[in-house]
Write a protein that holds these residues in place. Structure first.
Motif, PDB file in Angstrom:
ATOM      1  N   ALA A  15     -10.307 -21.649  15.680  1.00  0.00           N
ATOM      2  CA  ALA A  15     -10.724 -22.388  13.880  1.00  0.00           C
ATOM      3  C   ALA A  15     -10.108 -23.780  14.564  1.00  0.00           C
ATOM      4  O   ALA A  15      -8.441 -23.694  15.325  1.00  0.00           O
ATOM      5  N   LEU A  16     -10.399 -24.929  14.784  1.00  0.00           N
ATOM      6  CA  LEU A  16      -9.811 -26.239  14.879  1.00  0.00           C
ATOM      7  C   LEU A  16      -9.050 -26.457  14.007  1.00  0.00           C
ATOM      8  O   LEU A  16      -9.620 -26.296  12.741  1.00  0.00           O
ATOM      9  N   ARG A  17      -8.304 -26.909  13.945  1.00  0.00           N
ATOM     10  CA  ARG A  17      -6.397 -26.855  13.135  1.00  0.00           C
ATOM     11  C   ARG A  17      -6.924 -28.604  12.267  1.00  0.00           C
ATOM     12  O   ARG A  17      -7.068 -29.770  13.591  1.00  0.00           O
ATOM     13  N   ASP A  18      -6.947 -29.306  11.121  1.00  0.00           N
ATOM     14  CA  ASP A  18      -6.942 -30.764  11.064  1.00  0.00           C
ATOM     15  C   ASP A  18      -8.040 -31.095  11.510  1.00  0.00           C
ATOM     16  O   ASP A  18      -7.995 -32.751  11.669  1.00  0.00           O
ATOM     17  N   PHE A  19      -9.538 -30.670  11.423  1.00  0.00           N
ATOM     18  CA  PHE A  19     -10.931 -30.792  11.823  1.00  0.00           C
ATOM     19  C   PHE A  19     -11.015 -31.696  10.913  1.00  0.00           C
ATOM     20  O   PHE A  19     -11.074 -33.084  10.599  1.00  0.00           O
ATOM     21  N   LYS A  20     -10.268 -31.641   9.323  1.00  0.00           N
ATOM     22  CA  LYS A  20     -10.501 -32.208   8.028  1.00  0.00           C
ATOM     23  C   LYS A  20     -10.229 -33.449   8.302  1.00  0.00           C
ATOM     24  O   LYS A  20     -10.699 -35.173   7.703  1.00  0.00           O
ATOM     25  N   GLU A  59     -15.529 -24.203  12.972  1.00  0.00           N
ATOM     26  CA  GLU A  59     -15.136 -22.586  13.485  1.00  0.00           C
ATOM     27  C   GLU A  59     -16.211 -22.155  15.595  1.00  0.00           C
ATOM     28  O   GLU A  59     -17.867 -22.508  14.709  1.00  0.00           O
ATOM     29  N   PHE A  60     -15.695 -21.735  15.879  1.00  0.00           N
ATOM     30  CA  PHE A  60     -15.677 -20.966  16.976  1.00  0.00           C
ATOM     31  C   PHE A  60     -16.195 -19.844  17.564  1.00  0.00           C
ATOM     32  O   PHE A  60     -15.335 -19.117  17.067  1.00  0.00           O
ATOM     33  N   VAL A  94      -7.400 -38.745  20.889  1.00  0.00           N
ATOM     34  CA  VAL A  94      -6.857 -37.779  19.912  1.00  0.00           C
ATOM     35  C   VAL A  94      -6.681 -37.082  20.348  1.00  0.00           C
ATOM     36  O   VAL A  94      -7.218 -36.789  21.556  1.00  0.00           O
ATOM     37  N   ARG A  95      -6.006 -35.733  20.236  1.00  0.00           N
ATOM     38  CA  ARG A  95      -5.719 -33.865  20.041  1.00  0.00           C
ATOM     39  C   ARG A  95      -6.371 -33.472  19.549  1.00  0.00           C
ATOM     40  O   ARG A  95      -5.586 -33.096  18.059  1.00  0.00           O
ATOM     41  N   MET A  96      -7.050 -32.293  20.080  1.00  0.00           N
ATOM     42  CA  MET A  96      -7.373 -31.263  18.733  1.00  0.00           C
ATOM     43  C   MET A  96      -6.614 -29.869  18.755  1.00  0.00           C
ATOM     44  O   MET A  96      -6.072 -29.796  20.418  1.00  0.00           O
ATOM     45  N   HIS A  97      -6.247 -28.610  17.699  1.00  0.00           N
ATOM     46  CA  HIS A  97      -5.583 -27.615  18.238  1.00  0.00           C
ATOM     47  C   HIS A  97      -6.689 -26.891  17.853  1.00  0.00           C
ATOM     48  O   HIS A  97      -7.146 -27.119  16.441  1.00  0.00           O
ATOM     49  N   ALA A  98      -6.556 -25.920  17.641  1.00  0.00           N
ATOM     50  CA  ALA A  98      -6.841 -24.348  17.744  1.00  0.00           C
ATOM     51  C   ALA A  98      -6.290 -22.970  17.105  1.00  0.00           C
ATOM     52  O   ALA A  98      -5.888 -22.734  18.042  1.00  0.00           O
ATOM     53  N   GLY A  99      -6.428 -22.909  16.578  1.00  0.00           N
ATOM     54  CA  GLY A  99      -5.737 -21.100  16.608  1.00  0.00           C
ATOM     55  C   GLY A  99      -7.091 -20.236  17.381  1.00  0.00           C
ATOM     56  O   GLY A  99      -8.182 -20.296  17.103  1.00  0.00           O
ATOM     57  N   VAL A 100      -6.300 -19.151  17.424  1.00  0.00           N
ATOM     58  CA  VAL A 100      -7.415 -18.519  18.335  1.00  0.00           C
ATOM     59  C   VAL A 100      -7.027 -16.931  17.615  1.00  0.00           C
ATOM     60  O   VAL A 100      -5.995 -16.669  18.047  1.00  0.00           O
ATOM     61  N   GLY A 101      -8.480 -16.434  17.513  1.00  0.00           N
ATOM     62  CA  GLY A 101      -7.849 -14.648  17.425  1.00  0.00           C
ATOM     63  C   GLY A 101      -9.055 -13.601  18.424  1.00  0.00           C
ATOM     64  O   GLY A 101     -10.072 -14.039  18.622  1.00  0.00           O
ATOM     65  N   ILE A 102      -8.440 -12.482  18.462  1.00  0.00           N
ATOM     66  CA  ILE A 102      -9.458 -12.141  19.698  1.00  0.00           C
ATOM     67  C   ILE A 102      -9.174 -10.678  19.003  1.00  0.00           C
ATOM     68  O   ILE A 102      -8.614 -10.412  18.357  1.00  0.00           O
ATOM     69  N   ALA A 103     -11.152 -10.076  18.795  1.00  0.00           N
ATOM     70  CA  ALA A 103     -11.010  -8.999  18.168  1.00  0.00           C
ATOM     71  C   ALA A 103     -11.996  -7.730  19.495  1.00  0.00           C
ATOM     72  O   ALA A 103     -12.757  -8.536  20.051  1.00  0.00           O
ATOM     73  N   TRP A 104     -11.691  -6.833  19.273  1.00  0.00           N
ATOM     74  CA  TRP A 104     -13.051  -6.311  19.950  1.00  0.00           C
ATOM     75  C   TRP A 104     -14.517  -5.291  19.415  1.00  0.00           C
ATOM     76  O   TRP A 104     -14.307  -4.900  18.204  1.00  0.00           O
ATOM     77  N   ALA A 105     -15.460  -6.043  19.479  1.00  0.00           N
ATOM     78  CA  ALA A 105     -16.244  -5.007  19.337  1.00  0.00           C
ATOM     79  C   ALA A 105     -16.404  -3.938  19.612  1.00  0.00           C
ATOM     80  O   ALA A 105     -16.174  -3.034  21.421  1.00  0.00           O
ATOM     81  N   ARG A 116     -14.547 -10.817  10.952  1.00  0.00           N
ATOM     82  CA  ARG A 116     -13.839 -10.711   9.735  1.00  0.00           C
ATOM     83  C   ARG A 116     -12.274 -10.610  10.902  1.00  0.00           C
ATOM     84  O   ARG A 116     -11.176 -11.361  10.332  1.00  0.00           O
ATOM     85  N   ALA A 117     -12.268  -9.467  11.670  1.00  0.00           N
ATOM     86  CA  ALA A 117     -10.589  -9.361  12.622  1.00  0.00           C
ATOM     87  C   ALA A 117     -10.391 -10.045  13.187  1.00  0.00           C
ATOM     88  O   ALA A 117      -8.850 -11.221  13.252  1.00  0.00           O
ATOM     89  N   ALA A 118     -11.111 -11.273  13.699  1.00  0.00           N
ATOM     90  CA  ALA A 118     -11.123 -11.647  14.952  1.00  0.00           C
ATOM     91  C   ALA A 118     -10.864 -13.291  14.346  1.00  0.00           C
ATOM     92  O   ALA A 118      -9.310 -14.263  14.867  1.00  0.00           O
ATOM     93  N   ARG A 119     -11.455 -13.874  12.718  1.00  0.00           N
ATOM     94  CA  ARG A 119     -11.065 -14.974  12.164  1.00  0.00           C
ATOM     95  C   ARG A 119      -9.658 -14.518  11.882  1.00  0.00           C
ATOM     96  O   ARG A 119      -9.211 -15.603  11.618  1.00  0.00           O
ATOM     97  N   GLY A 120      -9.379 -13.460  10.800  1.00  0.00           N
ATOM     98  CA  GLY A 120      -8.066 -12.487  10.312  1.00  0.00           C
ATOM     99  C   GLY A 120      -6.775 -13.184  11.506  1.00  0.00           C
ATOM    100  O   GLY A 120      -5.752 -14.073  11.160  1.00  0.00           O
ATOM    101  N   PHE A 121      -6.822 -13.456  12.469  1.00  0.00           N
ATOM    102  CA  PHE A 121      -5.552 -13.678  13.680  1.00  0.00           C
ATOM    103  C   PHE A 121      -5.387 -15.090  14.294  1.00  0.00           C
ATOM    104  O   PHE A 121      -4.589 -15.403  14.857  1.00  0.00           O
ATOM    105  N   ALA A 122      -6.922 -15.340  14.169  1.00  0.00           N
ATOM    106  CA  ALA A 122      -7.324 -17.237  14.353  1.00  0.00           C
ATOM    107  C   ALA A 122      -6.361 -17.696  13.038  1.00  0.00           C
ATOM    108  O   ALA A 122      -5.901 -19.220  13.355  1.00  0.00           O
ATOM    109  N   SER A 123      -6.200 -17.489  12.189  1.00  0.00           N
ATOM    110  CA  SER A 123      -5.963 -17.900  10.719  1.00  0.00           C
ATOM    111  C   SER A 123      -4.156 -18.477  11.156  1.00  0.00           C
ATOM    112  O   SER A 123      -3.469 -17.854  11.975  1.00  0.00           O
TER     113      SER A 123
END
Length: 123
Positions: A15-20, A59-60, A94-105, A116-123
């Motif tokens: 999830a990119l930070r400060d994209f807005k 988000e990617f 500029v430099r972009m920053h991203a939060g990262v989360g990992i989940a396992w299928a 949802r689990a991976a996204r939660g870790f990226a927050s």
């Protein structure tokens, strides 16, 4: 995933930070340029056969099969570092920053729950 050496399908959520702020300061065309560049960098950072997708807005998701825990962690850090590389927007860098989360299928887990689990870790 059970076992130290278990391998599986890692779902890496970024999830990119400060994209807005990019859209607000530079305009939506610049925001589109950032999204295209981030997608390009993620594709270069991913292995052949991995899937890179834009999930929504800023988000990617990268689906990386046959990863162990350390593999997924290292890959996520590598992707994050690629996103952070300088990017020229107009006459400014500029430099972009991203939060990262990992989940396992896992069998029996709905794809939406894994995302949802991976996204939660990226927050």
């Amino acid at each position: 995933m059970s076992g130290v050496h278990a391998r599986g399908l890692a779902v890496v959520f970024l999830a990119l930070r400060d994209f807005k702020a990019i859209n607000s300061h530079f305009g939506h065309d610049a925001g589109d340029t950032v999204l295209i560049e981030v997608a390009h960098r993620l594709r270069q950072a991913a292995r052949d056969g991995d899937t890179v997708a834009r999930y929504g807005g800023d988000e990617f998701v990268v689906l990386a099969d046959n990863y162990g825990s350390a593999d997924a962690h290292n890959a996520a850090l590598w992707m994050q570092s690629r996103i952070h590389l300088p990017l020229l927007l107009g006459d400014q860098t500029v430099r972009m920053h991203a939060g990262v989360g990992i989940a396992w299928a896992q069998c029996g887990t709905a794809p939406a729950d894994t995302l949802r689990a991976a996204r939660g870790f990226a927050s």
